[in-house]
Enzyme design. Structure first.
Site, PDB file in Angstrom:
ATOM      1  N   ARG A 118       0.809  -1.235   0.000  1.00  0.00           N
ATOM      2  CA  ARG A 118       0.000   0.000   0.000  1.00  0.00           C
ATOM      3  C   ARG A 118       0.837   1.277   0.000  1.00  0.00           C
ATOM      4  NH1 ARG A 118      -3.036  -3.116   3.736  1.00  0.00           N
ATOM      5  NH2 ARG A 118      -4.748  -4.116   2.624  1.00  0.00           N
ATOM      6  N   LYS A 140       3.739  11.360 -11.014  1.00  0.00           N
ATOM      7  CA  LYS A 140       2.877  10.531 -11.866  1.00  0.00           C
ATOM      8  C   LYS A 140       3.610   9.226 -12.150  1.00  0.00           C
ATOM      9  CE  LYS A 140      -0.085  13.667 -14.458  1.00  0.00           C
ATOM     10  NZ  LYS A 140      -0.431  14.148 -15.805  1.00  0.00           N
ATOM     11  N   GLU A 182      10.139  17.979 -24.463  1.00  0.00           N
ATOM     12  CA  GLU A 182       9.495  18.377 -23.199  1.00  0.00           C
ATOM     13  C   GLU A 182      10.064  19.713 -22.707  1.00  0.00           C
ATOM     14  OE1 GLU A 182       6.905  16.700 -22.168  1.00  0.00           O
ATOM     15  OE2 GLU A 182       7.159  14.563 -22.639  1.00  0.00           O
ATOM     16  N   LYS A 224       8.158  23.018 -13.719  1.00  0.00           N
ATOM     17  CA  LYS A 224       7.317  21.857 -13.413  1.00  0.00           C
ATOM     18  C   LYS A 224       6.990  21.820 -11.919  1.00  0.00           C
ATOM     19  CE  LYS A 224       6.013  17.219 -13.988  1.00  0.00           C
ATOM     20  NZ  LYS A 224       5.997  16.023 -14.776  1.00  0.00           N
ATOM     21  N   GLU A 234      -3.820  17.230 -10.762  1.00  0.00           N
ATOM     22  CA  GLU A 234      -4.323  17.634 -12.081  1.00  0.00           C
ATOM     23  C   GLU A 234      -5.823  17.901 -12.087  1.00  0.00           C
ATOM     24  OE1 GLU A 234      -2.263  15.778 -15.435  1.00  0.00           O
ATOM     25  OE2 GLU A 234      -4.112  15.959 -16.574  1.00  0.00           O
ATOM     26  N   ARG A 238      -2.361  21.718 -13.831  1.00  0.00           N
ATOM     27  CA  ARG A 238      -1.366  20.709 -14.231  1.00  0.00           C
ATOM     28  C   ARG A 238      -1.623  20.144 -15.630  1.00  0.00           C
ATOM     29  NH1 ARG A 238       1.587  15.932 -10.701  1.00  0.00           N
ATOM     30  NH2 ARG A 238       2.807  15.147 -12.441  1.00  0.00           N
ATOM     31  N   ASN A 242       0.372  18.704 -20.416  1.00  0.00           N
ATOM     32  CA  ASN A 242       0.090  17.698 -21.438  1.00  0.00           C
ATOM     33  C   ASN A 242      -0.029  18.291 -22.836  1.00  0.00           C
ATOM     34  OD1 ASN A 242      -0.026  15.450 -19.660  1.00  0.00           O
ATOM     35  ND2 ASN A 242      -1.979  16.245 -18.923  1.00  0.00           N
ATOM     36  N   HIS A 245       0.200  16.066 -25.855  1.00  0.00           N
ATOM     37  CA  HIS A 245       0.171  14.670 -25.409  1.00  0.00           C
ATOM     38  C   HIS A 245      -1.057  13.906 -25.897  1.00  0.00           C
ATOM     39  CE1 HIS A 245       3.528  15.943 -23.025  1.00  0.00           C
ATOM     40  NE2 HIS A 245       3.637  14.798 -22.403  1.00  0.00           N
ATOM     41  N   HIS A 249      -0.083  10.735 -27.597  1.00  0.00           N
ATOM     42  CA  HIS A 249      -0.425   9.388 -27.103  1.00  0.00           C
ATOM     43  C   HIS A 249      -1.139   8.594 -28.188  1.00  0.00           C
ATOM     44  CE1 HIS A 249      -0.249  10.554 -22.542  1.00  0.00           C
ATOM     45  NE2 HIS A 249       0.934  10.376 -23.080  1.00  0.00           N
ATOM     46  N   HIS A 262       8.391   8.710 -27.111  1.00  0.00           N
ATOM     47  CA  HIS A 262       7.382   9.565 -26.487  1.00  0.00           C
ATOM     48  C   HIS A 262       7.618  11.043 -26.859  1.00  0.00           C
ATOM     49  CE1 HIS A 262       4.547  10.973 -23.464  1.00  0.00           C
ATOM     50  NE2 HIS A 262       5.484  11.790 -23.003  1.00  0.00           N
TER      51      HIS A 262
HETATM   52  P1  NAD Z   1      13.250   5.514 -21.685  1.00  0.00           P
HETATM   53  O1  NAD Z   1      13.104   5.370 -20.244  1.00  0.00           O
HETATM   54  O2  NAD Z   1      12.773   4.404 -22.555  1.00  0.00           O
HETATM   55  O3  NAD Z   1      14.776   5.813 -22.014  1.00  0.00           O
HETATM   56  C1  NAD Z   1      15.158   5.981 -23.344  1.00  0.00           C
HETATM   57  C2  NAD Z   1      16.317   5.046 -23.732  1.00  0.00           C
HETATM   58  O4  NAD Z   1      17.533   5.576 -23.261  1.00  0.00           O
HETATM   59  C3  NAD Z   1      16.229   3.647 -23.184  1.00  0.00           C
HETATM   60  O5  NAD Z   1      16.734   2.747 -24.138  1.00  0.00           O
HETATM   61  C4  NAD Z   1      17.149   3.711 -21.980  1.00  0.00           C
HETATM   62  O6  NAD Z   1      17.650   2.453 -21.613  1.00  0.00           O
HETATM   63  C5  NAD Z   1      18.228   4.605 -22.506  1.00  0.00           C
HETATM   64  N1  NAD Z   1      18.982   5.351 -21.505  1.00  0.00           N
HETATM   65  C6  NAD Z   1      18.486   5.976 -20.422  1.00  0.00           C
HETATM   66  N2  NAD Z   1      19.427   6.711 -19.836  1.00  0.00           N
HETATM   67  C7  NAD Z   1      20.550   6.541 -20.541  1.00  0.00           C
HETATM   68  C8  NAD Z   1      21.851   7.066 -20.454  1.00  0.00           C
HETATM   69  N3  NAD Z   1      22.174   7.970 -19.522  1.00  0.00           N
HETATM   70  N4  NAD Z   1      22.781   6.669 -21.358  1.00  0.00           N
HETATM   71  C9  NAD Z   1      22.431   5.806 -22.348  1.00  0.00           C
HETATM   72  N5  NAD Z   1      21.209   5.293 -22.506  1.00  0.00           N
HETATM   73  C10 NAD Z   1      20.274   5.654 -21.610  1.00  0.00           C
HETATM   74  O7  NAD Z   1      12.510   6.820 -22.241  1.00  0.00           O
HETATM   75  P2  NAD Z   1      12.313   8.311 -21.657  1.00  0.00           P
HETATM   76  O8  NAD Z   1      12.235   9.163 -22.847  1.00  0.00           O
HETATM   77  O9  NAD Z   1      13.267   8.601 -20.593  1.00  0.00           O
HETATM   78  O10 NAD Z   1      10.874   8.230 -20.969  1.00  0.00           O
HETATM   79  C11 NAD Z   1       9.709   7.995 -21.708  1.00  0.00           C
HETATM   80  C12 NAD Z   1       8.653   7.507 -20.753  1.00  0.00           C
HETATM   81  O11 NAD Z   1       8.399   8.513 -19.779  1.00  0.00           O
HETATM   82  C13 NAD Z   1       7.340   7.215 -21.428  1.00  0.00           C
HETATM   83  O12 NAD Z   1       6.866   5.978 -20.974  1.00  0.00           O
HETATM   84  C14 NAD Z   1       6.416   8.338 -20.960  1.00  0.00           C
HETATM   85  O13 NAD Z   1       5.072   7.943 -20.888  1.00  0.00           O
HETATM   86  C15 NAD Z   1       6.985   8.624 -19.603  1.00  0.00           C
HETATM   87  N6  NAD Z   1       6.704   9.973 -19.120  1.00  0.00           N
HETATM   88  C16 NAD Z   1       6.212  10.093 -17.867  1.00  0.00           C
HETATM   89  C17 NAD Z   1       5.956  11.354 -17.329  1.00  0.00           C
HETATM   90  C18 NAD Z   1       5.486  11.477 -15.916  1.00  0.00           C
HETATM   91  O14 NAD Z   1       5.113  12.579 -15.502  1.00  0.00           O
HETATM   92  N7  NAD Z   1       5.525  10.423 -15.139  1.00  0.00           N
HETATM   93  C19 NAD Z   1       6.202  12.490 -18.090  1.00  0.00           C
HETATM   94  C20 NAD Z   1       6.718  12.345 -19.376  1.00  0.00           C
HETATM   95  C21 NAD Z   1       6.967  11.064 -19.876  1.00  0.00           C
HETATM   96  N1  GLY Z   2       4.040  15.060 -17.764  1.00  0.00           N
HETATM   97  C1  GLY Z   2       2.776  15.513 -17.337  1.00  0.00           C
HETATM   98  C2  GLY Z   2       2.657  15.695 -15.862  1.00  0.00           C
HETATM   99  O1  GLY Z   2       3.559  15.436 -15.119  1.00  0.00           O
HETATM  100  O2  GLY Z   2       1.632  16.135 -15.416  1.00  0.00           O
END
Ligand code: NAD
Ligand code: GLY
Length: 356
Positions: A118, A140, A182, A224, A234, A238, A242, A245, A249, A262
């Site tokens: 939990r 998130k 972003e 942010k 949100e 907030r 997006n 997005h 998406h 992404h």
């Molecule tokens: P990712 O986590 O897939 O990383 C991208 C690639 O880079 C992967 O292959 C990873 O292994 C590699 N990598 C990471 N760090 C590295 C480094 N320092 N050196 C070499 N390789 C490295 O992708 P991302 O772009 O970081 O994240 C995308 C995800 O984030 C999506 O799933 C999206 O939905 C999510 N997201 C979440 C929020 C939120 O608020 N929680 C906001 C925006 C995006």
């Molecule tokens: N990336 C959108 C949020 O954090 O609200």
């Protein structure tokens, strides 16, 4: 090392940002409350940074879990492997989960932390530009569902975020550029001055000059943190985070997770949001061209892949901002000011989805 704060009463936490946090043991250890830690990373990042991180953690029980790499693994199945590891190693409620990686590792580890017994503590150590400026901050967490991106998740704030921009040096070019989407988003939604700074400094960002990257990461996190502190769950402001997005998406789900990154999908989505804002007469042609030019300069897509209007509309209908069947979009009232609106009219949206 610079420190920002996300102000959320008892859930407030710091974001540490520096060019090298190799000696960050003190900061890290003061946010690990119990004597158990599970570090979650993936097969690409672990060989680069895990060993150094482990040297900074001094607890009785230190476990690691290395996940497969890729958006296609951001699933309930992978989430279960985290629970398996925690249960097999008898982690209790005092455990801390540490996410070492990009947004995928961060989102899935955060969600595991939100659910395990939990809710347990977790710490974000983001290693992609996208994760450093966006996903690691704000709580998130989620996994994807085959029918929709990030559809299963929770709000769960970390204890702290540790950002070492030197990790970006090993990030592949395409991933780095995806993160710039972003960064550009923040200028568009809330800060015209930052947008102008990005227009002037994009070349320095593309060559990953430390001072430019540090400024962009810190400024993005500050913006942010402000938005999240104002509206954690949100219910209003907030949603502007997006921008692009809802379109993005739809692109990601249509193409199959991991095909368009992404950030690439968000970049094309922001161009579509800008296009719709222009059609509504909210921003000028010239401003729309500035948006397209900056996104193109960052080496990002400025248009969606081939998709029909129907495909877009079907996928957009499952967007989390949809209320009572009405899809709400983040649009630009002007450069540097976003607004959430359902008041765009079907015809104009259709024109954006299928420009002639
Ligand atoms: P990712 O986590 O897939 O990383 C991208 C690639 O880079 C992967 O292959 C990873 O292994 C590699 N990598 C990471 N760090 C590295 C480094 N320092 N050196 C070499 N390789 C490295 O992708 P991302 O772009 O970081 O994240 C995308 C995800 O984030 C999506 O799933 C999206 O939905 C999510 N997201 C979440 C929020 C939120 O608020 N929680 C906001 C925006 C995006
Ligand atoms: N990336 C959108 C949020 O954090 O609200």
């Amino acid at each position: 090392m610079n420190v920002l704060n996300v102000s959320l009463d008892e859930r407030s936490y710091p974001i540490f940002i520096g060019c090298s946090l190799r000696n960050s043991a003190d900061s890290l250890m003061s946010y690990i409350k119990g004597d158990q830690v599970l570090v979650v990373s993936n097969e690409t990042i672990a060989p680069l940074y895990l060993e150094n991180l482990l040297k900074n953690i001094d607890v009785a029980k230190l476990d690691t879990l290395v996940l497969p790499d890729g958006e296609q693994y951001k699933t309930m199945e992978t989430l279960n492997t985290i629970f398996d590891a925690l249960l097999a190693e008898r982690h209790d409620r005092s455990t801390t989960l540490i996410a070492l990686g990009g947004g995928v590792v961060g989102d899935i580890t955060g969600f595991a932390a939100a659910c395990y017994q939990r809710g347990v503590n977790f710490i974000q150590i983001p290693t992609t530009l996208l994760a450093q400026v966006d996903s690691s901050v704000g709580g998130k967490t989620a996994v994807n569902h085959i029918l929709g991106k990030n559809m299963i998740g929770a709000f769960h704030q970390p204890q702290c975020v540790l950002i070492d921009i030197s990790t970006l040096q090993s990030l592949p070019e395409r991933e780095y550029r995806a993160g710039l989407a972003e960064v550009i988003k923040y200028g568009l939604i809330t800060d015209l001055e930052f947008f102008v700074w990005l227009e002037k400094n994009m070349s320095r960002l593309l060559t990953r000059e430390d001072d430019a990257v540090l400024y962009a990461v810190e400024h993005s996190c500050r913006l942010k943190a402000h938005v999240v502190s104002t509206d954690e769950r949100e219910s209003g402001l907030r949603a502007i985070l997006n921008l692009g997005h809802t379109f993005g998406h739809a692109i990601e789900t249509h193409k199959g997770y991991g095909k368009w990154l992404h950030g690439e999908a968000v970049a094309a989505g922001m161009c579509m949001a800008s296009d719709l804002s222009k059609r509504l007469g909210w921003i000028s042609d010239a401003d729309h061209e500035r948006v397209i030019a900056l996104i193109a300069k960052a080496g990002l897509p400025t248009a969606p892949p081939e998709m029909t209007t129907e495909q877009f509309l079907t996928l957009m209908a499952v967007d989390k901002k949809a209320l009572g069947g009405q899809v709400r979009l983040v649009l630009l009232e002007r450069l540097g000011q976003a607004v959430v609106s359902a008041d765009y009219g079907e015809k104009l949206l259709a024109a954006t989805l299928s420009p002639s």
